[in-house]
Design a protein around this motif. Structure first.
Motif, PDB file in Angstrom:
ATOM      1  N   ARG A   1       1.710  11.242  -2.082  1.00  0.00           N
ATOM      2  CA  ARG A   1       0.893  11.433  -3.100  1.00  0.00           C
ATOM      3  C   ARG A   1       0.008  12.719  -2.866  1.00  0.00           C
ATOM      4  O   ARG A   1      -0.031  13.795  -3.790  1.00  0.00           O
ATOM      5  CB  ARG A   1       0.080  10.542  -3.932  1.00  0.00           C
ATOM      6  CG  ARG A   1       0.817   9.378  -4.590  1.00  0.00           C
ATOM      7  CD  ARG A   1       0.143   8.196  -4.866  1.00  0.00           C
ATOM      8  NE  ARG A   1       0.971   6.964  -5.379  1.00  0.00           N
ATOM      9  CZ  ARG A   1       0.632   5.829  -5.667  1.00  0.00           C
ATOM     10  NH1 ARG A   1      -0.741   5.367  -5.334  1.00  0.00           N
ATOM     11  NH2 ARG A   1       1.395   4.847  -5.988  1.00  0.00           N
TER      12      ARG A   1
ATOM     13  N   SER B   1       0.945  -1.359  -0.113  1.00  0.00           N
ATOM     14  CA  SER B   1      -0.081   0.253  -0.049  1.00  0.00           C
ATOM     15  C   SER B   1       0.664   1.265   0.044  1.00  0.00           C
ATOM     16  O   SER B   1       0.260   2.318  -0.164  1.00  0.00           O
ATOM     17  CB  SER B   1      -0.884   0.158   1.231  1.00  0.00           C
ATOM     18  OG  SER B   1      -0.072   0.089   2.531  1.00  0.00           O
ATOM     19  N   GLY B   2       2.265   1.196   0.170  1.00  0.00           N
ATOM     20  CA  GLY B   2       2.937   2.360   0.122  1.00  0.00           C
ATOM     21  C   GLY B   2       3.349   2.847   1.331  1.00  0.00           C
ATOM     22  O   GLY B   2       3.669   4.041   1.644  1.00  0.00           O
TER      23      GLY B   2
ATOM     24  N   TRP C   1       2.074   8.711  -9.965  1.00  0.00           N
ATOM     25  CA  TRP C   1       2.003   7.322  -9.651  1.00  0.00           C
ATOM     26  C   TRP C   1       3.517   6.708  -9.237  1.00  0.00           C
ATOM     27  O   TRP C   1       3.654   5.573  -8.897  1.00  0.00           O
ATOM     28  CB  TRP C   1       1.312   6.417 -10.760  1.00  0.00           C
ATOM     29  CG  TRP C   1      -0.168   7.096 -10.651  1.00  0.00           C
ATOM     30  CD1 TRP C   1      -0.246   7.651 -12.072  1.00  0.00           C
ATOM     31  CD2 TRP C   1      -0.995   7.209 -10.233  1.00  0.00           C
ATOM     32  NE1 TRP C   1      -1.607   8.358 -11.902  1.00  0.00           N
ATOM     33  CE2 TRP C   1      -2.084   7.893 -10.891  1.00  0.00           C
ATOM     34  CE3 TRP C   1      -1.504   6.733  -8.802  1.00  0.00           C
ATOM     35  CZ2 TRP C   1      -3.466   8.159 -10.153  1.00  0.00           C
ATOM     36  CZ3 TRP C   1      -2.728   7.001  -8.100  1.00  0.00           C
ATOM     37  CH2 TRP C   1      -3.527   7.475  -8.968  1.00  0.00           C
TER      38      TRP C   1
ATOM     39  N   GLU D   1       2.779   5.946  -2.000  1.00  0.00           N
ATOM     40  CA  GLU D   1       1.294   6.554  -1.712  1.00  0.00           C
ATOM     41  C   GLU D   1       1.226   7.506  -0.737  1.00  0.00           C
ATOM     42  O   GLU D   1       0.263   8.407  -0.994  1.00  0.00           O
ATOM     43  CB  GLU D   1       0.443   5.140  -1.315  1.00  0.00           C
ATOM     44  CG  GLU D   1      -0.934   5.425  -1.234  1.00  0.00           C
ATOM     45  CD  GLU D   1      -1.599   4.032  -1.028  1.00  0.00           C
ATOM     46  OE1 GLU D   1      -2.918   4.218  -0.733  1.00  0.00           O
ATOM     47  OE2 GLU D   1      -1.250   3.040  -1.362  1.00  0.00           O
TER      48      GLU D   1
ATOM     49  N   LYS E   1      -5.700   7.357 -13.100  1.00  0.00           N
ATOM     50  CA  LYS E   1      -4.471   6.206 -13.191  1.00  0.00           C
ATOM     51  C   LYS E   1      -4.453   5.925 -14.654  1.00  0.00           C
ATOM     52  O   LYS E   1      -5.521   5.810 -15.340  1.00  0.00           O
ATOM     53  CB  LYS E   1      -5.039   5.105 -12.476  1.00  0.00           C
ATOM     54  CG  LYS E   1      -4.870   5.421 -11.007  1.00  0.00           C
ATOM     55  CD  LYS E   1      -5.287   4.121 -10.247  1.00  0.00           C
ATOM     56  CE  LYS E   1      -5.174   4.260  -8.727  1.00  0.00           C
ATOM     57  NZ  LYS E   1      -5.314   2.982  -8.233  1.00  0.00           N
TER      58      LYS E   1
END
Length: 814
Positions: A70, A20-21, A63, A67, A132
């Protein structure tokens, strides 16, 4: 397996990055080294706003970030908005049928449309941040690869831009736009809706933050340190920032109940990080205000470098432009740390700053630097690199710097003048090196002033008869030679008294002999003559130097002042000797200084042979070899230093000068100016219309009293803006603004470095680069900073990221 602990079971998985980052957070086992090891909090790993790339063609994909980063990256880009540069038409790339990108599309799609000059392609700002990438054909046109099929734009219902927006309310573009607005509006964050607070608590939160903002503003305006050496609760001095908050809360009960000890422990908003965030918001708003002042106008760059307290090379960037009211503005825009001072490095840093604020190199119409080789080099200098990219960015060597070079050259050219300044430096070193002698000098001056006042030979009043000090002449300090001579004049008798005291009383033999040598030279006729002569010559130059350092000075008026100074020097050369000799004789008689017989034969010093064999008198020596030689040297240096490389541009520009009721007005020269030097700023049709406007304007200024008796080009520009004649004579107004944009001196950058010395002192030598830049922007452009309401600062502070405290009433998400 029974002996394995829970910690050891999860240890390997926690050390690996999750899909999930999220930031891995290792669990600590029972070993001592794991008990003492500390890990960074997620809040400390924030995105660096200064690293953003504005050009969508060069921009890193959203991207590609982790995450948790961002949203911070998106907020950073949302602050700047879409990248919409305006480039010269001739620099645009056209396809085989002559189609190209049109800047008018910015206004049609203002909130999402952006353009990349490097890829010559259009991009969608919200889609590049929120949509995305997919494998669907054409989905990456406005996000990654860019759109450049211009033939599909003006195609009615099949317009590519309209198709990208889509008719469906749930189209990918409209969804991205909704995410774009939601992220910018922190009122709609889910955590704010869940933890809804009442209006009373919100008011307290805003008051708490307002106090921190006002404290940061005061510290920045006064250029004082924010933090203290010891900010613990039991410290007697917790730093200026916190002490100011304590002071305000001591007499305001409403403030006292919401700040410091009474504030939430997890949301006190007084930490160093919060201080820097507040300062960053102020500086961003100031830069944005300057950018809005420039708008789509052309501008000039003024650049200089200097070392700060920590021996780091800093480059100051100042922008010069003409605002809507016709006033010349020179705004401090940024300061950048450069690792190297070669021209390529400087150009890259300048272009990065301009690009970050949506300013293009193609809009530069002037460059102002000093005379260093890395700046003014014709082939590899900074000015040459910019001219290669923009041929209309004309380089002007700083006028004030040139004038200082003429004074330094004159002081070294003539031997008696060079000896005068050498002995003046020795004199200042001898007197100023000892605290005892400085005190003696002050006492002697106070005694002499009291005596003169008692016998009514000295006027009294506010600001008069101030206690001063000897000022040292410096080759790089503008006006320092003149200030040094003026201070010498004021304290001449007092200095003689101090030197006699050094000679007669207990001092080392070296000090006594040095004082005796300086005293002999100081009380000689040669010293007094050169002192009076250089005061007159440097006095002419000082008036010019002060005028050149004015921010609102225009290039034509500066050349006029240079010409006037040359004429004054020539008049002084032709008619100034008799008056000079009379003043010197009066000065010597009043102080019992021996005067030489001017009619006797002059004898050169031992070992020196004159070039001429004929004997000369003392009067001939002092008048020809000293007076005329010095003045001629100054005039010659002025002519050489102020010989313009772009003299044709300035001659043609003078045809618009309004002096003597537009006596120099010449339509042909003005049209030639637009055609030859500013062809990129006028279309072929506008060049034809310019002649018509000039003919009408010639009739206008002859009968319009408001356009008469104007003394400078800036006044003409202001009158045109005030009387709204700039709407009728748009092309003439545009040409006047282009001329006014040309720089005169780099005095504004020098003032910026003076501010840097005040801000970054020996006690603050470890300031971060961004903190230094934000502090300098606040301190120098405080006039702009005062125009911002504190509520707007609170709103921006709340939008940067999610806060624990709530500063607005929450709304329901639609």
């Amino acid at each position: 397996m029974a002996n394995r602990t829970i910690d050891s079971f999860f240890k390997k998985k926690c050390l690996e990055p999750s899909g999930s980052g999220e930031i891995p957070c290792p669990l600590r086992d029972s070993s001592p080294k794991h008990q003492t090891k500390k890990f960074c909090r997620a809040e400390s790993l924030e995105f660096d706003i200064s690293s953003t790339e504005r050009d969508p063609g060069k921009r890193k994909s959203i991207w590609e970030y982790l995450e948790y980063q961002r949203d911070d990256v998106r907020r950073a880009y949302i602050k700047f908005g879409p990248y919409q540069p305006e480039l010269p038409i001739e620099s645009m790339v056209v396809d085989k049928k002559g189609r190209r990108f049109l800047f008018s599309w910015y206004k049609l799609f203002l909130d999402w449309f952006e353009f990349s000059p490097t890829k010559n392609a259009a991009f969608c700002f919200p889609c590049s941040l929120f949509s995305k990438p997919t494998d669907r054909f054409g989905s990456m046109a406005f996000t990654t690869s860019g759109f450049r099929s211009w033939k599909k734009v003006n195609d009615g219902k099949n317009c590519a831009f309209l198709n990208h927006i889509g008719k469906d309310p749930n189209s990918s573009h409209k969804v991205a736009m909704q995410c774009y607005h939601d992220l910018g509006n922190s009122l709609q964050h889910l955590d704010k809706i869940i933890e809804k607070q009442n209006s009373e608590q919100i008011a307290k939160n805003r008051l708490q933050l307002q106090v921190s903002i006002d404290a940061a503003k005061w510290c920045a305006f006064q250029a004082v340190a924010f933090r203290g050496h010891d900010e613990s609760l039991d410290s007697n001095n917790r730093g200026n920032f916190i002490e100011l908050i304590k002071h305000v809360s001591s007499y305001n009960e409403k403030v006292a109940v919401v700040v410091l000890d009474n504030a939430p422990r997890n949301a006190s908003y007084t930490s160093p990080t919060i201080q820097k965030e507040i300062l960053s918001i102020w500086s961003i708003k100031i830069q944005k205000h300057i950018r809005e002042e420039i708008s789509y106008s052309k501008f000039s760059i003024l650049v200089d470098e200097a070392q700060d307290r920590s021996k780091r090379e800093q480059m100051a960037i100042v922008l010069r432009f003409v605002d809507k009211q016709g006033y010349i503005r020179e705004r401090f825009f940024d300061i950048v740390h450069v690792h190297e001072t070669n021209s390529l490095t400087l150009k890259k840093e300048i272009c990065d700053v301009l690009s970050r604020h949506n300013l293009t190199v193609q809009n530069i119409r002037g460059q102002g630097y000093d005379g260093a080789s890395n700046m003014r080099g014709e082939w590899n200098g900074l000015q040459a690199l910019f001219i290669q990219e923009c041929p209309y960015a004309y380089y002007i060597h700083c006028f004030a710097h040139r004038l200082q070079l003429t004074l330094v050259a004159t002081s070294q050219e003539v031997i008696p003048v060079e000896q005068f300044f050498t002995n003046l430096s020795l004199l200042i070193n001898l007197v100023s090196s000892s605290c005892k002698r400085v005190d003696q000098l002050r006492v002697a001056r106070a005694t002499r002033i009291a005596k003169l006042i008692a016998i009514d030979e000295l006027e009294t009043g506010r600001g008069q008869n101030q206690m001063g000090t000897l000022k040292r002449p410096g080759t790089t300090r503008w006006g320092s030679h003149f200030s040094s001579i003026c201070s010498l004049f004021t304290e001449y008798e007092d200095i003689c008294y101090v030197l006699i005291d050094v000679i007669n009383y207990r001092n080392t033999s070296t000090q006594r002999s040095e004082a005796d040598r300086v005293y002999d030279f100081m009380t000689s006729f040669d010293f007094v003559l050169v002192m009076h002569m250089m005061r007159d010559i440097l006095g002419f130059a000082q008036v010019l130097s002060q005028a050149l350092q004015c921010k609102s000075q225009d290039i034509l008026n500066a050349l006029k002042l240079v010409s006037v100074t040359k004429d004054r020097l020539q008049s002084y050369r032709d008619n100034g000797w008799n008056e000079l000799f009379t003043n010197v004789k009066t000065f010597c008689d009043a102080r019992n200084i021996e005067m030489p017989d001017m009619n006797v034969i002059y004898k050169a010093g031992r070992g020196r042979i004159r070039k001429q064999n004929d004997p000369i008198t003392m009067e001939h020596h002092y008048r020809i070899d000293v007076f005329l030689a010095t003045v001629d040297s100054q005039i010659l240096e002025m002519k050489n230093r102020f010989k313009e490389d772009i003299i044709e541009l300035l001659i043609l520009s003078s045809a618009l000068h309004p002096k003597d009721n537009f006596q120099a007005f010449n339509i042909e020269q003005i049209c030639q100016l637009a055609n030859k030097f500013y062809s990129a700023d006028f279309t072929d049709q506008e060049k034809l219309h310019l002649r018509t406007q000039l003919e009408l304007f010639q009739i206008e200024f002859s009968c319009n009293s408001k356009l008469q008796n104007l003394s400078s080009l800036q006044e003409l520009c202001q009158v045109l803006a005030k009387t709204r004649n700039s709407m009728c004579y748009t092309l003439i107004d545009r040409l006047i603004r282009l001329i006014l944009t040309l720089p005169v001196s780099t005095a504004t950058t020098e003032r910026a470095f003076s501010a840097m010395k005040i801000i970054k002192t020996c006690l603050r030598s470890r300031m971060e680069e961004d903190f230094l830049a934000n502090s300098m922007i606040m301190y120098i452009e405080k006039e702009i900073a005062r125009t911002f309401d504190v509520n707007s600062i609170i709103d921006d502070f709340d939008k940067i990221k999610s806060r624990r405290a709530q500063f607005h009433m929450s709304h329901t998400v639609k």
